[in-house]
Enzyme design. Sequence first.
Site, short mmCIF file in Angstrom:
data_model
loop_
_atom_site.label_atom_id
_atom_site.label_comp_id
_atom_site.label_asym_id
_atom_site.label_seq_id
_atom_site.Cartn_x
_atom_site.Cartn_y
_atom_site.Cartn_z
CD GLU A 7 -23.52 -33.74 34.78
OE1 GLU A 7 -23.06 -34.72 35.35
OE2 GLU A 7 -22.84 -32.72 34.52
CG ASP A 80 -21.42 -34.19 37.99
OD1 ASP A 80 -20.88 -33.18 37.51
OD2 ASP A 80 -22.46 -34.14 38.68
CE1 TYR A 304 -19.91 -34.31 40.99
CE2 TYR A 304 -18.93 -36.37 41.76
CZ TYR A 304 -19.99 -35.68 41.20
OH TYR A 304 -21.13 -36.36 40.85
#
Length: 776
Positions: A7, A80, A304
Site C-alpha cells: 500500500e 495488509d 500489525y
Amino acid sequence: MKLVIVESPAKAKTINKYLGDEFKVIASFGHIRDLPSKKGSVLPDKNFLMEYDISDKAGKYVDAIVKEARKAEVVYLATDPDREGESISWHVAEVIKEKNKVESDDFFKRVAFNEITKKAIMNAVANPRKLDTNLVNAQQARRALDYLVGFTLSPLLWRKLPGCKSAGRVQSVALRLICDREDEIERFKSEEYWDISLKMQNSNNDLFTAKLTHVNDQKLKKFSIINEKEAKDLTQKLKLQKFYVEKIEKKQQKRQPQPPFITSSLQQEAARKLGFSAKKTMQIAQKLYEGVDIGKETIGLITYMRTDGVTLSNDAIADIRKLIDKNYGNQYLPIKPRIYQSKVKNAQEAHEAIRPTNITYTPDSLKQKLEKDYYKLYELIWHRTIACQMENVIMDLVIANLASENKEYLAKANGSIIAFDGFYKVYRESLDDEDEEDNKMLPPLKEQEHIKTKEVIPNKHFTEPPPRYSEASLVKKLEELGIGRPSTYASILSVLQDRKYVALEKKRFIPEELGRLVTVFLVGFFKKYVEYDFTAGLENELDEIAAGKLEWKTALNNFWRGFNHNIESVNEQKITEIINYLQKALDYHLFGEDKESKVCPSCKTGQLSLKLGKFGAFLACSNYPECTFKKSIVSGNDNNEDEGDPSTILNDNKILGTDQDGVEIYLKKGPYGPYIQLGEQCGKVKPKRTPVPANLKQSEITLEIALKLLNLPLKIGIHKDSGEEIIIGYSKFGPYIKYMCKFISVPKKYDFLNLSLNDAMKLIQNNKAKLEKKYG
C-alpha cells in the site's frame, strides 16, 4: 522480474531491503478503486452490482502498476493482513487483469505477514496463497452497506432536516451513544448525602482515619444520612463515644497483568496516558509498523496495529520471558507463559496482539533515534508487552473493624501495601476514573486496643450524573457493544467532529445541537437502524461472510428490503409531522421543566416552538407575523435570526436540585447570559440570583457549584499575619479577593470556587509586591 505490490512507499522501502534483486517492490498508495460519491454506484435492482471507479488521484499509480505488471513473471500481493488489505489486493488484481488481458489467477500470489521483519517477509513469500474471496466479499458487503445507508439516508436528511450534513451506518449509532448520555446528564437531579469520617489515634499516638459503617446494627447506605441536621446530630453523638479495635482482618490480594494491546485498548490507553486522539494513535502506529529509520536501517518496530486478537506467537513469548529473566530477575517470571483469550464481542482473533517485532529494542535504546511521539507510543507498547508475561502484583490488605463501647456504632479503616510489585515494575494500566490507593497504610493496631477519637468529620456529597464519554471510554463502549471494527473507531470519531455533530471539550464529547437533531430524527423514524443490537448484528453477519457461512448478497438483500421500505415511508411523511415529533422529543432539552421558558422573550405573550427553515432548525414565536422573533438553535446557523435578542432564549433552564431547606435551584438564561436562581419569584420579592462565570460552561454547572456561587461572597479564612478576613467573591469583572478594603483579581489559572487560604495569601502578597514595585 517478480513484482511485489504493497500500500505505502514506507512499507515498500522496508520490504525491498529484505528481498533480492529479482524482486521489485512498488506501492499502490492505498485504495486504487472505490465507489464514486454519486447515485447509482451500488445497484440493488441489478443484484447489488457495484460500479467501481479509479480515482483521478490513483490514476498515475495504477498506470505504473499496470506497466510493471506487464514485465513481471508473477505478482505478489502483499497488502495488509485484514479484510481491507485483502480488498485492496483484489482491486489491484482486477485492474491488472482488465488492463493487461490477464486470464489466469495463477499470475497472482497473495502473501500476508503480521510484522515487517526479514523472517516474516521471507516466510510469507515462500508460502503464498490465493486471494481469499470470503474476506473480499465481507469487505465489499461492508462498503455496500455504508454506501446504501449514506447515499439514501443523507439526501432524505437534507430534505427533512435542512442544515444536517450526513448520516452513516455506524457513525449515527456512535452519535446516539453520545446524545443518550447527554440526555441522562440533563435529566439528572443531584441528591445530597453525607458520610462520617473519624480521625482516630492509637495507643502509640499514630493517627489514622476510619469511616462510620453501622448505627444500631443497621448498615449505613448511601442515603442513610441525607441532610446537614442528621449529620450534625450523629456527629455530636459520636464525639461522646469511646471506640476500641473489635477485629483485625488481614489478607492478600493478587492482581494480574492486562493482556497485550489490541487496537481498541491501545487507543484507550494512549488517550489516557499520552493524551493522543484515536486518529493520532493509529497514524503513529501505522508508521511504526511500516518502518522507521533508526539510524543504521529502516525497520518495522511493531506488529500489525489493526487487530482484536490478544495472542502472542510462541517465539515472541520465549523472547519476552528471556528478557524478563535477564533484566528483572527470576522472581518476576511466572512458571508458565500467560495465555490470554479475547473478551471483545465479535473478536476475529486472526492476528497477534500489538507487540514489538524485536523485544530487545528497548525504549531506552531508541530514545535518541525516534521522534518524540513515536517514542512515547513505542514505549507504551513495549512496557505493556513485557508486563503481560510478568508475575502478579501481591497486595497485603488490612481491615480494622472498630466498635463503640456500647456497640451502637461500628466503623472501618482500610490499609494496603504492595508486598511484591510484580508487573508494576514496568507498567500500570490507567483508568478513566482512578480512585486507587495502593499504599494507604494503617498504623500498628491490636484487637481490643482502645483508641481515641480526635475528630469527627461530617462529609457532604452530591450525587453526580454519569460522565460524558472520552475518546477512550467511547471506544471501549463501542467495543463492548460489538459496534464497528478496530480499523473504524478512529475514523468514526473524526467524522462526528468534522460534521460538527459533536465537540470535544476537556477531552469529553458533548453533542452539538445539530447532532442532537439528527439523533432524535433517526431514533424517531429509523429506530431499528440506530439500535445498538441491530448494528452489532450486522457486524456478526459480516463475520459470517468472512468465514464463508453467509452469502454476501443475501445479507445485502435482507438489509436493503427493510431499509428501503423505511426510506420510502419517511419520504411520504409531512414535514409538520416531523416537526411535531422533534418538538416533543426535544422539549425538555430546549425548555427544561419551567413553562415560563417557552414564553417569547420579545412579545411576552407568544409561545416559542421549533421550526425548520432552509438554514436549519430554529425557535420562533407563535404570534408570528405580529411577532417576528427567531433564534437558531444550531451554533453557526444564525442566518435566520433577524429580530429579537438571541441571548434571552432559554435553551438551558432546568432544576439543578435543592438547597438544605428544600428550595429549588435553577440554571436559567437571561438577557445578560446564564445565571443561577434560588427559588421562584414571590410577588414583588425577587429571588436570589448570581451570574454564571464566563469561564464556566452551562453543561458543567452542578448543584454543588451552584450552591457555592449562591453563597458568594464567602469568607475563606483569616490572614495569618494581619488577622484580617479574606473574602472570595465574583463581580462583572470576574472573581476577586477582598482583603483590608482592597479588591484583588483572581487569575484564570485558579479555580476560584475552591481557592485555598494559602493561595489567597500568595495572591495578596504578589499584589502587594507589584504595587511596591510600581509606586515604590
